[in-house]
Design a protein around this motif. Structure first.
Motif, PDB file in Angstrom:
ATOM      1  N   LYS B  40      49.964  41.200  37.016  1.00  0.00           N
ATOM      2  CA  LYS B  40      49.671  42.624  36.055  1.00  0.00           C
ATOM      3  C   LYS B  40      48.002  42.489  36.241  1.00  0.00           C
ATOM      4  O   LYS B  40      47.598  41.132  35.944  1.00  0.00           O
ATOM      5  N   THR B  41      47.252  43.354  36.095  1.00  0.00           N
ATOM      6  CA  THR B  41      45.949  43.277  35.708  1.00  0.00           C
ATOM      7  C   THR B  41      45.679  44.099  34.225  1.00  0.00           C
ATOM      8  O   THR B  41      45.285  44.605  34.100  1.00  0.00           O
ATOM      9  N   PHE B  42      45.038  42.942  33.231  1.00  0.00           N
ATOM     10  CA  PHE B  42      45.394  43.335  32.157  1.00  0.00           C
ATOM     11  C   PHE B  42      43.061  43.859  32.044  1.00  0.00           C
ATOM     12  O   PHE B  42      42.494  42.121  32.233  1.00  0.00           O
ATOM     13  N   ALA B  43      42.342  44.669  31.365  1.00  0.00           N
ATOM     14  CA  ALA B  43      40.986  44.549  31.228  1.00  0.00           C
ATOM     15  C   ALA B  43      40.992  44.238  29.769  1.00  0.00           C
ATOM     16  O   ALA B  43      42.015  45.207  29.006  1.00  0.00           O
ATOM     17  N   LEU B  44      40.332  44.063  29.731  1.00  0.00           N
ATOM     18  CA  LEU B  44      39.767  43.737  27.938  1.00  0.00           C
ATOM     19  C   LEU B  44      38.234  44.326  27.813  1.00  0.00           C
ATOM     20  O   LEU B  44      37.813  43.952  28.718  1.00  0.00           O
ATOM     21  N   VAL B  45      38.143  45.758  27.171  1.00  0.00           N
ATOM     22  CA  VAL B  45      36.785  46.296  27.080  1.00  0.00           C
ATOM     23  C   VAL B  45      36.403  45.963  26.136  1.00  0.00           C
ATOM     24  O   VAL B  45      36.983  46.345  24.805  1.00  0.00           O
ATOM     25  N   GLY B  46      34.884  46.217  25.709  1.00  0.00           N
ATOM     26  CA  GLY B  46      34.413  46.834  24.115  1.00  0.00           C
ATOM     27  C   GLY B  46      32.732  46.027  24.711  1.00  0.00           C
ATOM     28  O   GLY B  46      32.265  45.894  25.769  1.00  0.00           O
ATOM     29  N   GLU B  47      31.902  46.543  23.466  1.00  0.00           N
ATOM     30  CA  GLU B  47      30.708  46.092  23.878  1.00  0.00           C
ATOM     31  C   GLU B  47      30.363  44.814  23.543  1.00  0.00           C
ATOM     32  O   GLU B  47      30.911  44.065  23.039  1.00  0.00           O
ATOM     33  N   SER B  48      28.735  44.630  23.507  1.00  0.00           N
ATOM     34  CA  SER B  48      28.549  43.032  23.482  1.00  0.00           C
ATOM     35  C   SER B  48      28.465  43.212  22.160  1.00  0.00           C
ATOM     36  O   SER B  48      28.348  43.873  21.301  1.00  0.00           O
ATOM     37  N   GLY B  49      29.372  41.608  21.413  1.00  0.00           N
ATOM     38  CA  GLY B  49      29.033  41.401  20.042  1.00  0.00           C
ATOM     39  C   GLY B  49      30.876  41.569  20.213  1.00  0.00           C
ATOM     40  O   GLY B  49      31.114  41.791  18.847  1.00  0.00           O
ATOM     41  N   GLN B 197      33.403  43.953  47.248  1.00  0.00           N
ATOM     42  CA  GLN B 197      34.477  43.121  47.681  1.00  0.00           C
ATOM     43  C   GLN B 197      35.032  41.892  46.863  1.00  0.00           C
ATOM     44  O   GLN B 197      36.116  41.623  47.531  1.00  0.00           O
ATOM     45  N   ILE B 198      34.023  41.383  46.213  1.00  0.00           N
ATOM     46  CA  ILE B 198      34.786  40.682  45.149  1.00  0.00           C
ATOM     47  C   ILE B 198      36.013  41.040  44.375  1.00  0.00           C
ATOM     48  O   ILE B 198      36.650  40.753  44.341  1.00  0.00           O
ATOM     49  N   LEU B 199      35.804  42.744  43.611  1.00  0.00           N
ATOM     50  CA  LEU B 199      37.055  43.043  42.935  1.00  0.00           C
ATOM     51  C   LEU B 199      37.894  43.361  44.183  1.00  0.00           C
ATOM     52  O   LEU B 199      39.320  42.856  43.926  1.00  0.00           O
ATOM     53  N   ASN B 200      37.306  43.730  45.165  1.00  0.00           N
ATOM     54  CA  ASN B 200      39.121  44.321  46.228  1.00  0.00           C
ATOM     55  C   ASN B 200      39.701  42.571  46.691  1.00  0.00           C
ATOM     56  O   ASN B 200      41.013  42.838  46.519  1.00  0.00           O
ATOM     57  N   LEU B 201      38.039  42.050  46.165  1.00  0.00           N
ATOM     58  CA  LEU B 201      39.354  40.696  46.653  1.00  0.00           C
ATOM     59  C   LEU B 201      40.411  40.148  45.794  1.00  0.00           C
ATOM     60  O   LEU B 201      41.499  39.255  46.167  1.00  0.00           O
ATOM     61  N   GLN B 206      45.462  38.611  44.287  1.00  0.00           N
ATOM     62  CA  GLN B 206      46.028  38.955  43.071  1.00  0.00           C
ATOM     63  C   GLN B 206      47.901  39.056  43.724  1.00  0.00           C
ATOM     64  O   GLN B 206      49.343  39.013  43.531  1.00  0.00           O
ATOM     65  N   ALA B 207      47.982  40.178  44.577  1.00  0.00           N
ATOM     66  CA  ALA B 207      49.163  40.561  45.826  1.00  0.00           C
ATOM     67  C   ALA B 207      49.776  39.775  46.249  1.00  0.00           C
ATOM     68  O   ALA B 207      50.545  39.234  46.250  1.00  0.00           O
ATOM     69  N   LYS B 208      48.596  39.081  46.788  1.00  0.00           N
ATOM     70  CA  LYS B 208      49.200  37.243  48.045  1.00  0.00           C
ATOM     71  C   LYS B 208      49.668  36.090  47.027  1.00  0.00           C
ATOM     72  O   LYS B 208      50.901  35.559  47.081  1.00  0.00           O
ATOM     73  N   LEU B 209      49.127  35.864  46.114  1.00  0.00           N
ATOM     74  CA  LEU B 209      49.930  35.446  44.579  1.00  0.00           C
ATOM     75  C   LEU B 209      50.481  35.316  43.573  1.00  0.00           C
ATOM     76  O   LEU B 209      50.756  34.706  42.910  1.00  0.00           O
ATOM     77  N   GLY B 210      50.116  36.844  43.083  1.00  0.00           N
ATOM     78  CA  GLY B 210      51.168  37.034  42.372  1.00  0.00           C
ATOM     79  C   GLY B 210      50.917  36.544  40.532  1.00  0.00           C
ATOM     80  O   GLY B 210      51.399  35.952  40.023  1.00  0.00           O
TER      81      GLY B 210
END
Lengths: 350, 536
Positions: B40-49, B197-201, B206-210
């Motif tokens: 899975k992709t887990f995003a950690l979001v927040g402003e600088s600091g 492109q990088i994000l798609n990659l 992720q799909a390939k390697l799990g």
């Protein structure tokens, strides 16, 4: 902007206050600075401390200040119209007859020959000559005080002028870059290849080098020490955004160099200064030691070392020279260390 | 090549429980808990600091020595990271979890070839021999879709583009097929098209390697399109977490809401067109390429090539383009900060023909605000000195008058009076940018050039600065040339937009036209990448 406001600005900048605090916290360096400055300050009044003329003469209701003014023997009831020699017993007698003489702490100047020695010069330390006399029967302590003063003054002047030239050249090269920088660098490369010592030796055979001659010749070479650091700072600084912003405000090249980039370069410069100073001191001493330095008879530490070497049976000469040089250089290195720590950019980041 | 034994059934690759991280007495991460499932992709979001990078670095125990962990535990692939010795950690790093960083320019060693840097990872963790290492390197480069991987092996980092470097970084991170990939702002330094492109990659890998991905970002747009779960951090605390769908449709916490609403809103006002204030014809900035002993010019780098534009009073002209398109060079040329050719008419006066002294008089009408609020203010000058400098250059010497003007401009940009004696380092990024604006504003300019004024700022601060600029434009009838790579910002502030590519204008028109019906393929591409339109 006047000097006072500029100084106020520098003083009140929190970064500089921070640095001063760091410097003060560096106990060893801080004490060294105090000690060195006091020694130097005292030595500035060498004429009052060590002189073969009295500080004050009271004679026949009148007061005389022989240090600042020459008086004829006639003034004190002598027989010849020549400058009074206060060390002469006859003169002393006629003055004491009608008045009083107050001598400085050390009644010898750097070039006073002590004719009253009980043993051949160089003579041992006695109560009269605290550090003994040298091989021309001159008081070593007096010569030390005068020698210290001239060494420090020489090093100060040399450091001052070489940093002004070095900073200016480095600033111009770094700021304008391109062709100016290229030619400047090549010139420095060639110039630094010239052997300074040989030049001095050749010169010594042509003219009698004095303080200013030596200063001039050493200045010809010593200005290059700072060029590289200042140039690097200016090369970096000219592309900073606040420098570009100043250009967009229409600020002149000179103002940008002075107000915006130079303060950055000063950090590196200030760190280097104590070490340039030490270098200048050592160079002068070694030239004096080799006999290519100041004119014969001048008080100088290098000359004292030479005497110590030539008169191994009179160890007080060599030991005095060694200890005074060592103390001076150690103090300067401590000051330099503290300055280096105070200007350490890694401290600013915290 | 030995695959890891996956008989151990752990669905969570990473579990962080009540983690706190402190530097000295300052606790920067407080009681953070989250877990990441396999694949899975887990995003950690927040402003600088907000402590998101510190959290990520502590997973690999990469924080400097003065960091301490008052409480909490981190379990990576079934191993307790906190209890692990240096040796255990070294084995985990790269094997179970690896990391890619924000800055592809500096994360690669400039002195080594790509092959050397890639094979180092393989030597360290897998002990392959020379021949199989080379084969594996090529395989990895193919995996991250670098064209002509054989030739790229011998290349040095500077020979690759930013996107390619980031691909190499990813290849290095994937060399040991980790269970978890930590991506710390992986695309922030890249152009939008490359970012896509990088994000798609990453997605396809992720799909390939799990593997699981811990994505650290400040860009909610990326989160929305690429993450499964998201956690929002504020001042070291986890304020909200959940699935992306939930959070985006139904945010609970105020801070999350403010982040979601921080997309710049359109603040464009109507304007009346009269005579153009600034007219630029066939503007060129060419840098000569020289060679040989005599430094003969044999060609030019055409940074800006034949640009013509006009600017009306009270108007905002947005200039959009990717890095290297010549946007910044263009405006610096316009201000005559660098040498250029072509006419620049300001109020019918050709600036190109003026000498330095004459130009100085016009400088107060044309001012610029730079991108980096940390670099554009001299750290050794107080705010007063910074703002008053321009006035002194313009020959004003009455101290009272200057002080009055400085105070007024501080008020204009919404800073308190007592800011006047303080130094730049005592201000935040947003406040610094306000000081930079005040410095320009105090001269009462007619044209203000804004070179990426908000790129270095957090979204919420960015929104405030944009509102301020809008307010100032109305009050003083300022004209802006607004340079940015951020299309959402341009859309929010400009009346007209000009798209720049390789120093040439590819398209210009009203903001509405450009954004709804872009004609040129390049513009279409740019818009698609920026909104991730192609994915949906």
């Amino acid at each position: 902007m006047g000097w006072v406001t500029t100084w106020q600005r520098i003083k009140h900048n929190p970064m500089n206050q921070n640095r001063w605090q760091t410097f003060k916290n560096h106990k060893r360096g801080y004490w060294s600075l105090w000690l060195f400055s006091s020694l130097f300050f005292i030595s500035l009044f060498a004429e009052i401390i060590a002189n073969d003329k009295p500080l004050l003469v009271q004679y026949d209701q009148g007061y005389y200040f022989p240090i600042w003014q020459d008086y004829s023997e006639l003034t004190f009831g002598g027989e010849l119209d020549i400058p009074a020699d206060y060390r002469d017993e006859y003169i002393q007698e006629i003055i004491l007859d009608k008045g009083e003489i107050w001598w400085p702490l050390i009644p010898f100047s750097y070039d006073t020959f002590n004719y009253d020695l009980t043993e051949p010069a160089p003579s041992m330390p006695t109560l009269q000559n605290l550090l003994g006399t040298d091989d021309q029967s001159r008081d070593v302590f007096a010569r030390l005080i005068y020698g210290f003063r001239i060494s420090v003054l020489f090093a100060l002047t040399l450091t001052f002028f070489s940093s002004i030239i070095g900073i200016a050249v480095g600033a111009i090269q770094g700021y304008f870059g391109g062709r100016i920088d290229l030619f400047g660098q090549r010139f420095i490369e060639i110039w630094s290849g010239l052997p300074m010592l040989f030049l001095l030796i050749i010169l010594a055979s042509l003219v009698q080098p004095n303080f200013w001659w030596l200063l001039g010749i050493m200045l010809l070479f010593s200005w290059m020490a700072l060029v590289d650091v200042v140039r690097a700072e200016f090369l970096r600084g000219r592309n900073l955004e606040y420098v570009r912003a100043a250009k967009a405000l229409g600020q002149s090249h000179r103002a940008i160099m002075f107000k915006h980039i130079l303060p950055n370069a000063m950090v590196a410069t200030m760190t280097f200064l104590p070490f340039i100073f030490t270098g200048a001191l050592t160079t002068l001493t070694s030239l004096d030691f080799l006999g290519f330095g100041l004119e014969a008879g001048s008080p100088s530490l290098g000359e004292l070392i030479k005497q110590g070497k030539n008169n191994l049976h009179a160890p007080w000469l060599g030991i005095t020279a060694f200890i005074s040089m060592a103390i001076m250089l150690v103090l300067l290195v401590f000051i330099g260390e503290a300055a280096r720590d105070a200007f350490d950019p890694r401290k600013d980041c915290q | 090549m030995t695959h890891k034994n996956s008989s151990l059934v752990v669905s969570d690759v990473l579990a962080v429980n009540n983690l706190s991280v402190a530097f000295g007495h300052r606790t920067v991460v407080k009681d953070v808990s989250f877990s990441i499932e396999k694949g899975k992709t887990f995003a950690l979001v927040g402003e600088s600091g907000s402590g998101k990078s510190v959290t990520a670095l502590s997973v690999l125990q990469l924080l400097p020595d003065d960091a301490s962990y008052p409480n909490g535990s981190i379990e990576l692939d079934g191993t307790d990271v906190m209890a692990g010795s240096k040796k255990v950690m070294q084995a985990l790093r790269g094997n179970s979890a690896s990391m890619i960083f924000q800055e592809p320019m500096t994360s690669l060693n400039p002195l080594h070839t790509i092959e050397k840097q890639l094979s180092e990872v393989l030597f360290l963790h897998q002990g392959l021999n020379k021949k199989s290492t080379k084969l594996r390197c090529i395989e990895l480069l193919e995996l991250v879709a670098i064209s002509d991987p054989k030739a790229k092996l011998a290349a040095y980092p500077h020979e690759l583009s930013g996107g390619q470097r980031q691909r190499v970084m990813i290849a290095m991170a994937l060399a040991n097929e980790p269970e978890l990939l930590i991506a710390d702002e992986p695309t922030t330094a890249l152009d939008v098209t490359v970012q896509l492109q990088i994000l798609n990659l990453l997605k396809s890998l992720q799909a390939k390697l799990g593997m699981a991905i811990l994505l650290i970002t400040h860009d909610l747009n990326i989160v929305k399109h690429f993450a499964d779960d998201v956690a929002v951090m504020q001042e070291g605390k986890l304020v909200e977490s959940g699935s992306v769908v939930d959070i985006f449709s139904n945010a609970q916490h105020d801070y999350t809401k403010s982040l979601l609403n921080a997309e710049p809103e359109s603040v464009v006002t109507k304007q009346v067109r009269t005579k153009p204030l600034l007219v630029v014809n066939d503007f060129r900035v060419w840098f000569p390429l020289k060679k040989g002993l005599l430094q003969r010019t044999f060609d030019h780098v055409k940074a800006v090539d034949g640009v013509s534009l006009e600017l009306y009073q009270g108007e905002t002209l947005g200039i959009v383009g990717e890095s290297g398109s010549g946007k910044s060079t263009l405006v610096q040329g316009l201000l005559r900060l660098i040498k250029s050719e072509g006419d620049i008419f300001y109020n019918d006066c050709n600036l190109q023909n003026l000498n330095l002294t004459q130009m100085r008089e016009h400088r107060q009408s044309l001012q610029i605000v730079f991108q980096d609020p940390y670099g554009s203010l001299s750290p050794r000058m107080s705010v007063q000195q910074i703002i008053s400098e321009g006035l002194e250059v313009q020959g004003k010497h009455d101290d009272k008058e200057i002080l009055q003007a400085v105070k007024q401009s501080l008020k204009d940009v919404g800073l308190p009076d007592d800011a006047i004696q303080r130094y730049p380092h005592q201000f935040s990024g947003g406040q610094r940018q306000r000081i930079a604006i005040a410095r320009a504003l105090v001269l009462k300019p007619k044209v203000l050039i804004l070179d990426e004024p908000t790129s270095a700022l957090d979204r919420t601060v960015q929104k405030q600065i944009l509102a301020l600029l809008q307010d100032l434009q109305q009050r003083y009838q300022l004209s802006y040339i607004f340079i940015t790579h951020d299309l959402s910002v341009v859309r929010a502030v400009s009346h007209r937009v000009l798209v720049l590519k390789s120093g040439k204008i590819v398209e210009q028109g009203s903001t509405e036209e450009i954004f709804t019906a872009p004609k040129h393929a390049y513009t279409q591409n740019l818009l698609e990448a920026a909104t991730f339109a192609s994915r949906n």
